[in-house]
Design an enzyme around this catalytic site. Structure first.
Site: not given
Length: 684
Positions: A335, A372
């Site tokens: 993330d 990401e």
């Protein structure tokens, strides 16, 4: 009280390590003057049963505090207390009254009366001694699927089976055990990997008043499974139930990818609570501003981990190693991974040490790593994320496919690049086509149903007056906002959903689907449902009956991925090599005359599989009226015809057919209805 043994060094790993006759505890804290080990009877205890002091002259080696306590066994509840200076201007925030989690704790105890803000011992989270080597894996081996065979399904552990319609036993609904019961569904759908939204222990209270943190992007531990996701609430139940889930998924040939949050913690900014890292080494664990009493925030959550500090680097790699070796997971999605590319001043690094630590670690070799590749501080690294083996969430794929199917101007050229694996983004790296993770929806934003049902976000129930969440979703409601009874609008929405699924599945790259998109799950227009632990976020399994046509369509598309030989026969080809070898022709409505202008809303192409086993002719019409496309000849041999494989304007079961059963197409042209896609196939 038995005496605690003293070692001259910390030869065992950090955390609580079970050894013969007891447990060795070790923790890092550079500027503490004293560290104490607290031993509790239960997680709800008002005070510790024992306090084991660790005076530095006997229990400190370098900056590591350590003590061996005989007689302890797995299941023991414990915590630390660190005494030191409270000097925020120097980045130091010690509080000798705080109960602190072990940064390496393998299990976390959450008191029934847990309070995020209170410092009372009885309401603080605590760690639990665990022996990760005691589990019987029964010969479990990772599936080790290459990315070229991978179809990812992003799901939320609780949301997947929490709805009463899941038919999971109530005591297992919303848990790892509940997910096990749904493995036959996942295997039948055909996906090859589940990407689990955060399963590390997180602070569910890190949310607006009256709401909960449902998504889990608020970690308090990087080693412990989230206790609330386990149907077993004994001390070590969550650890074993997680492993039961992994073992069961592996038996079905499904890999497990964890969505990991190494960019921030639940401790928030300078006004946030202290759970662990702040109380042990605030100046090491976090990126601080020039005013070191304040936190640098590149995550939008109040703080950012100092990922390239040696201690934090070691913790991250140790965490990943633990989940691979002891929990048997197959990969990780990072993330806001661009936070890991920042130095201690927040500046981007050309070669971030932590990225290369992960890349080159021998234990992690062969593990799937997905970035990401952006953060909330404006660092966007899609196509430039450092490393030789990282895949990337391709945000450009999401946006360009949405724009094309929405009918925006100037989208045809960008769409063609996305279908070809985004060579404009990734071609310079000479990597495999599957470097691009192709998706149009994920947990963050609209579901696929809502993408075609809402033109505006509707986040009022989050309690922030609809100010949260993305404003520009590149969505279109197809003529009316929200649920409708108009059959024409419903038919158009179904068509658009199928269009999105087709483009995701046929493009070069690794496809990813969002939980429930294959049955039109809705969040009622909420594009930021992080705090909605209710039917807004739960998967309603009755939708499988109402939208069986969409489910069938998605399932058959996934089946196509397994039989294509566009890439599977040449897994060592780079994207550039594949494109150079591709027998590909672009067309418009007229053969060999593609319209790349800004006013174009259609494109067609003919492509042969690498081994020439089949040829596909695709006609993509995002225009608001039907278009007549010229067809290339089907082949020179007798009895060779185009077969209509997919027509998203048709009703099920004519919308998609098995190749051998697909109806033949005659003539030199084909009418493609408004906002629909047609794919023909010729079997060689």
């Amino acid at each position: 009280m038995s005496r605690s043994s003293v070692g001259r060094g910390t030869s065992s790993p950090l955390g609580a390590t079970v050894q013969a006759g007891g447990v060795n505890f070790s923790v890092y804290s550079k500027n503490a003057t004293l560290v104490e080990l607290l031993l509790f009877d239960t997680e709800d205890a008002l005070k510790p049963e024992r306090v084991v002091s660790m005076p530095p002259q006997e229990h400190r080696t370098y900056h590591y505090w350590h003590v061996f306590v005989p007689g302890l066994v797995p299941g023991q509840v414990y915590a630390f207390r660190a005494v030191g200076p409270f000097d925020p201007e120097r980045g130091l925030r010690f509080d000798g009254g705080r109960v602190l989690l072990d940064p390496y704790g393998r299990a976390v105890a959450v008191p029934k009366a847990y309070d995020r803000r209170a410092s009372n011992t009885a309401v603080a989270m605590k760690s639990i001694v665990a022996d990760p080597g005691s589990y019987d894996w029964e010969g479990d081996l990772p599936p080790q699927r290459p990315f070229v065979e991978t179809v990812i399904y992003e799901l939320h552990v609780r949301g997947f089976t929490r709805h009463p319609s899941s038919a999971v036993k109530p005591e297992k609904a919303g848990t790892f055990a509940g997910l096990i019961e749904k493995i036959p569904y996942l295997a039948d759908l055909g996906i090859t990997a589940v990407e689990l939204m955060p399963t590390f222990q997180f602070d569910a209270a890190d949310a607006p008043a009256g709401r909960v943190n449902f998504w889990g992007y608020s970690p308090v531990s990087f080693f412990a499974p989230h206790r609330a996701y386990s149907s077993r609430q004994d001390a070590l139940g969550p650890m074993d139930e997680f492993r039961d889930m992994v073992k069961a998924l592996h038996r079905a040939g499904i890999e497990v990818i964890l969505d990991v949050v190494f960019n921030h913690t639940a401790e928030g900014n300078e006004l946030g609570p202290t759970f662990c890292f702040r109380g042990l080494g605030n100046e090491a664990y976090y990126l601080l501003q020039r005013d070191r009493s304040r936190y640098a925030d590149y995550t939008g959550t109040g703080n950012s981990l100092n990922a390239n500090h040696p201690i934090v680097r070691r913790m991250i790699v140790d965490s990943l190693r633990y989940w691979v070796t002891h929990m048997h997971v197959d990969g990780f999605r990072f993330d806001l991974a661009s936070v890991l590319a920042r130095d201690e001043n927040g500046s981007p690094l050309l070669n971030p040490p932590i990225i290369w630590d992960i890349e080159t670690d021998p234990v992690l070799a062969g593990t799937k790593v997905i970035a990401e590749a952006w953060d909330a501080g404006g660092l966007y690294q899609v196509g430039s994320f450092v490393g030789d083996s990282w895949q990337e969430w391709n945000g450009k794929f999401r946006d360009d496919v949405r724009r094309f199917l929405k009918g925006d101007r100037g989208t045809v050229s960008d769409l063609s690049a996305r279908l070809l694996g985004s060579p404009d983004i990734y071609g310079h790296e000479e990597r495999e086509p599957e470097q691009s993770i192709n998706f149009v929806t994920c947990h963050d934003g609209f579901t696929l149903n809502d993408l075609v049902s809402y033109s505006q976000k509707h986040n009022e129930e989050n309690g922030e007056h609809n100010r949260d969440g993305m404003n520009d979703n590149l969505s279109w409601n197809c003529g009316a906002e929200g649920p409708v009874e108009d059959p024409a609008i419903e038919a158009l929405r179904c068509r658009q959903i199928k269009n999105f699924l087709v483009l995701t599945m046929i493009a070069f790259g690794t496809p990813m689907l969002l939980m429930g998109d294959e049955m039109r799950r809705s969040q009622r227009g909420n594009n930021n449902a992080y705090c909605q632990d209710n039917e807004i976020s739960w998967l309603d399994w009755t939708l499988l009956q109402y939208h069986a046509d969409i489910h069938r369509f998605a399932k058959m598309l996934i089946t196509f991925r397994s039989r294509r030989d566009v890439a599977t026969e040449n897994v060592h080809l780079t994207l550039n090599q594949l494109l150079r070898q591709a027998q590909l022709e672009w067309h418009g409505t007229a053969l060999n005359r593609p319209d790349w202008s800004d006013d174009s809303h259609s494109i067609a192409f003919t492509v042969k599989s690498l081994r020439e086993r089949f040829t596909i002719h695709a006609m993509l019409n995002a225009y608001w009226g039907p278009l007549i496309f010229e067809l290339p000849p089907a082949g020179e041999q007798r009895n060779r015809n185009w077969r209509r494989w997919i027509d998203t304007s048709s009703r099920s079961p004519d919308d998609i057919c098995a190749w051998e059963e697909a109806p033949t197409v005659s003539g030199s042209s084909f009418v493609v209805e408004a906002r629909s896609l047609v794919l023909l196939v010729e079997l060689n």
